[in-house]
Design a protein around this motif. Structure first.
Motif, PDB file in Angstrom:
ATOM      1  N   ASN A 103     -20.206 -68.479   5.366  1.00  0.00           N
ATOM      2  CA  ASN A 103     -20.324 -68.464   3.906  1.00  0.00           C
ATOM      3  C   ASN A 103     -21.267 -67.377   3.399  1.00  0.00           C
ATOM      4  O   ASN A 103     -22.099 -67.605   2.510  1.00  0.00           O
ATOM      5  CB  ASN A 103     -20.794 -69.837   3.387  1.00  0.00           C
ATOM      6  CG  ASN A 103     -19.778 -70.931   3.630  1.00  0.00           C
ATOM      7  OD1 ASN A 103     -18.575 -70.699   3.503  1.00  0.00           O
ATOM      8  ND2 ASN A 103     -20.247 -72.113   3.991  1.00  0.00           N
ATOM      9  N   CYS A 104     -21.130 -66.187   3.990  1.00  0.00           N
ATOM     10  CA  CYS A 104     -21.975 -65.085   3.552  1.00  0.00           C
ATOM     11  C   CYS A 104     -21.170 -63.792   3.630  1.00  0.00           C
ATOM     12  O   CYS A 104     -21.289 -63.019   4.577  1.00  0.00           O
ATOM     13  CB  CYS A 104     -23.238 -64.996   4.404  1.00  0.00           C
ATOM     14  SG  CYS A 104     -24.463 -63.844   3.752  1.00  0.00           S
ATOM     15  N   VAL A 105     -20.337 -63.567   2.614  1.00  0.00           N
ATOM     16  CA  VAL A 105     -19.436 -62.436   2.644  1.00  0.00           C
ATOM     17  C   VAL A 105     -20.200 -61.112   2.644  1.00  0.00           C
ATOM     18  O   VAL A 105     -19.751 -60.116   3.214  1.00  0.00           O
ATOM     19  CB  VAL A 105     -18.436 -62.507   1.470  1.00  0.00           C
ATOM     20  CG1 VAL A 105     -19.142 -62.272   0.141  1.00  0.00           C
ATOM     21  CG2 VAL A 105     -17.305 -61.511   1.651  1.00  0.00           C
ATOM     22  N   HIS A 106     -21.389 -61.088   2.035  1.00  0.00           N
ATOM     23  CA  HIS A 106     -22.152 -59.836   2.006  1.00  0.00           C
ATOM     24  C   HIS A 106     -22.778 -59.513   3.355  1.00  0.00           C
ATOM     25  O   HIS A 106     -23.084 -58.352   3.629  1.00  0.00           O
ATOM     26  CB  HIS A 106     -23.209 -59.874   0.901  1.00  0.00           C
ATOM     27  CG  HIS A 106     -22.657 -59.469  -0.426  1.00  0.00           C
ATOM     28  ND1 HIS A 106     -22.548 -58.156  -0.822  1.00  0.00           N
ATOM     29  CD2 HIS A 106     -22.135 -60.214  -1.443  1.00  0.00           C
ATOM     30  CE1 HIS A 106     -22.000 -58.091  -2.013  1.00  0.00           C
ATOM     31  NE2 HIS A 106     -21.737 -59.329  -2.417  1.00  0.00           N
ATOM     32  N   GLU A 107     -22.921 -60.486   4.184  1.00  0.00           N
ATOM     33  CA  GLU A 107     -23.322 -60.192   5.564  1.00  0.00           C
ATOM     34  C   GLU A 107     -22.170 -59.507   6.292  1.00  0.00           C
ATOM     35  O   GLU A 107     -22.383 -58.610   7.110  1.00  0.00           O
ATOM     36  CB  GLU A 107     -23.717 -61.475   6.298  1.00  0.00           C
ATOM     37  CG  GLU A 107     -24.186 -61.216   7.721  1.00  0.00           C
ATOM     38  CD  GLU A 107     -24.578 -62.498   8.452  1.00  0.00           C
ATOM     39  OE1 GLU A 107     -25.188 -62.401   9.534  1.00  0.00           O
ATOM     40  OE2 GLU A 107     -24.240 -63.597   7.959  1.00  0.00           O
ATOM     41  N   VAL A 108     -20.949 -59.928   5.970  1.00  0.00           N
ATOM     42  CA  VAL A 108     -19.771 -59.274   6.536  1.00  0.00           C
ATOM     43  C   VAL A 108     -19.685 -57.833   6.035  1.00  0.00           C
ATOM     44  O   VAL A 108     -19.501 -56.892   6.806  1.00  0.00           O
ATOM     45  CB  VAL A 108     -18.479 -60.043   6.180  1.00  0.00           C
ATOM     46  CG1 VAL A 108     -17.272 -59.347   6.801  1.00  0.00           C
ATOM     47  CG2 VAL A 108     -18.563 -61.483   6.652  1.00  0.00           C
ATOM     48  N   PHE A 109     -19.835 -57.653   4.718  1.00  0.00           N
ATOM     49  CA  PHE A 109     -19.802 -56.297   4.153  1.00  0.00           C
ATOM     50  C   PHE A 109     -20.846 -55.395   4.812  1.00  0.00           C
ATOM     51  O   PHE A 109     -20.604 -54.205   5.044  1.00  0.00           O
ATOM     52  CB  PHE A 109     -20.058 -56.340   2.640  1.00  0.00           C
ATOM     53  CG  PHE A 109     -18.938 -56.958   1.845  1.00  0.00           C
ATOM     54  CD1 PHE A 109     -17.642 -57.003   2.333  1.00  0.00           C
ATOM     55  CD2 PHE A 109     -19.189 -57.496   0.584  1.00  0.00           C
ATOM     56  CE1 PHE A 109     -16.614 -57.555   1.596  1.00  0.00           C
ATOM     57  CE2 PHE A 109     -18.163 -58.051  -0.167  1.00  0.00           C
ATOM     58  CZ  PHE A 109     -16.873 -58.086   0.345  1.00  0.00           C
ATOM     59  N   LEU A 110     -21.999 -55.957   5.062  1.00  0.00           N
ATOM     60  CA  LEU A 110     -23.112 -55.178   5.609  1.00  0.00           C
ATOM     61  C   LEU A 110     -22.869 -54.763   7.055  1.00  0.00           C
ATOM     62  O   LEU A 110     -23.238 -53.656   7.462  1.00  0.00           O
ATOM     63  CB  LEU A 110     -24.410 -55.983   5.511  1.00  0.00           C
ATOM     64  CG  LEU A 110     -25.684 -55.340   6.077  1.00  0.00           C
ATOM     65  CD1 LEU A 110     -26.016 -54.053   5.345  1.00  0.00           C
ATOM     66  CD2 LEU A 110     -26.844 -56.334   6.010  1.00  0.00           C
ATOM     67  N   ASN A 111     -22.231 -55.619   7.841  1.00  0.00           N
ATOM     68  CA  ASN A 111     -22.168 -55.394   9.285  1.00  0.00           C
ATOM     69  C   ASN A 111     -20.778 -55.112   9.845  1.00  0.00           C
ATOM     70  O   ASN A 111     -20.659 -54.642  10.978  1.00  0.00           O
ATOM     71  CB  ASN A 111     -22.748 -56.617  10.025  1.00  0.00           C
ATOM     72  CG  ASN A 111     -24.213 -56.838   9.703  1.00  0.00           C
ATOM     73  OD1 ASN A 111     -25.059 -56.006   9.994  1.00  0.00           O
ATOM     74  ND2 ASN A 111     -24.521 -57.975   9.073  1.00  0.00           N
ATOM     75  N   LEU A 112     -19.736 -55.418   9.091  1.00  0.00           N
ATOM     76  CA  LEU A 112     -18.383 -55.240   9.622  1.00  0.00           C
ATOM     77  C   LEU A 112     -18.026 -53.759   9.708  1.00  0.00           C
ATOM     78  O   LEU A 112     -18.100 -53.029   8.717  1.00  0.00           O
ATOM     79  CB  LEU A 112     -17.369 -55.973   8.739  1.00  0.00           C
ATOM     80  CG  LEU A 112     -15.911 -55.929   9.208  1.00  0.00           C
ATOM     81  CD1 LEU A 112     -15.749 -56.584  10.560  1.00  0.00           C
ATOM     82  CD2 LEU A 112     -15.000 -56.594   8.166  1.00  0.00           C
ATOM     83  N   ASN A 113     -17.628 -53.342  10.895  1.00  0.00           N
ATOM     84  CA  ASN A 113     -17.210 -51.955  11.121  1.00  0.00           C
ATOM     85  C   ASN A 113     -15.706 -51.943  11.399  1.00  0.00           C
ATOM     86  O   ASN A 113     -15.258 -52.408  12.446  1.00  0.00           O
ATOM     87  CB  ASN A 113     -17.987 -51.357  12.294  1.00  0.00           C
ATOM     88  CG  ASN A 113     -17.600 -49.918  12.580  1.00  0.00           C
ATOM     89  OD1 ASN A 113     -16.885 -49.289  11.779  1.00  0.00           O
ATOM     90  ND2 ASN A 113     -18.053 -49.383  13.703  1.00  0.00           N
ATOM     91  N   LEU A 114     -14.945 -51.418  10.448  1.00  0.00           N
ATOM     92  CA  LEU A 114     -13.489 -51.419  10.582  1.00  0.00           C
ATOM     93  C   LEU A 114     -12.955 -50.146  11.229  1.00  0.00           C
ATOM     94  O   LEU A 114     -11.740 -50.011  11.399  1.00  0.00           O
ATOM     95  CB  LEU A 114     -12.838 -51.593   9.203  1.00  0.00           C
ATOM     96  CG  LEU A 114     -13.107 -52.924   8.497  1.00  0.00           C
ATOM     97  CD1 LEU A 114     -12.477 -52.918   7.103  1.00  0.00           C
ATOM     98  CD2 LEU A 114     -12.577 -54.092   9.319  1.00  0.00           C
TER      99      LEU A 114
END
Length: 280
Positions: A97-108
């Motif tokens: 439940n922390c989409v901004h953690e995904v934005f911060l760390n997800l490398n596509l």
């Protein structure tokens, strides 16, 4: 042709046809992790349910507690909310439940995906105290709201003047900055993919299926050849044995009546042996 041979050939052909048809039509059939989840089909595949050729590299999903999930090597697992194949849109949910953690760390960059929405560059900044401005809000799931040891993370535009008690964590392109009015587990967490490679993969799968079917047909022909060979030998042995026995009976009568033991070397007996010797 012997009726038993024909029946056995029909059996093997029927078995091969059913096996090949089942492999081609059922191995890549759409599947689900549960009745309410999205249908999974090409270019995706479900690990353990679909063979590897059913999906493209990087499109592997898996079922976890009856939920559809996908793993990103540089981040971890995200839940699949829905898949829209026509628009090539993959909606994801962050289990934490922390989409901004995904934005911060997800490398596509190492995946076949990219964000569905247009990205804008933002800065993640970490501050020891709250920024006294109604224009920015800290991200609760990344922050510690403590009056003594506060740790507050914000998403701000690149032009934002960072206060002295804040440090820049990372600048990254994300779909949206944080807002308390937006869902914190999935909003903006939508990906898309290019169609490039799908046609090539489908063609490669068809070629692979063709060669597999051809190999099965060759194996069938080989088995039928062995079967026919065995049947012919059996028939030859049985037929030749009867003829040899009848000939020896005739020779025995001739020996008794004329006493010519040389008749045992009759050309007809030798010819029958030669015929059978032609069969390996």
């Amino acid at each position: 042709m012997d009726a038993s041979i024909l029946l056995e050939i029909i059996f093997f052909v029927s078995l091969l046809t059913q096996t090949t048809s089942h492999a081609e039509t059922n191995s890549c059939q759409p599947s689900k992790c549960n009745l309410k989840s999205s249908e999974i089909r090409h270019p995706f595949r479900i690990q353990g349910l679909h063979p590897q050729h059913c999906g493209l590299p990087g499109f592997q999903l898996f079922c976890q507690q009856e939920k559809t999930s996908i793993n990103f090597p540089d981040y971890g697992d995200l839940a699949v909310k829905s898949i829209f194949y026509d628009s090539k849109r993959l909606e994801l949910v962050d289990p934490r439940n922390c989409v901004h953690e995904v934005f911060l760390n997800l490398n596509l960059s190492r995946t076949p995906f990219r964000y569905y929405h247009v990205l804008k560059q933002y800065k993640y900044i970490k501050c020891s105290s709250k920024i006294p401005s109604p224009l920015v809000q800290f991200v609760p799931c990344l922050s510690t709201d403590d009056s003594v040891h506060g740790n507050y993370v914000y998403t701000v535009e690149l032009s934002f003047a960072v206060p002295g008690y804040c440090t820049t964590v990372k600048s990254v392109g994300i779909p949206f900055s944080y807002s308390s009015y937006l869902s914190d587990d999935s909003f903006g967490l939508e990906l898309t993919w290019d169609s490039a490679g799908e046609d090539e993969n489908i063609e490669a799968w068809r070629i692979q299926t063709y060669f597999k079917a051809s190999a099965k047909i060759i194996a069938l022909i080989f088995m039928v050849g062995i079967l026919l060979h065995a049947k012919i030998i059996r028939r030859c042995m049985g037929s030749s044995g009867d003829k040899i026995q009848r000939k020896y009976d005739e020779i025995e009568v001739d020996i008794i009546s004329r006493g010519q033991y040389e008749a045992l070397r009759s050309p007809m007996v030798d010819d029958i042996d030669i015929v059978c010797n032609y069969i390996p």
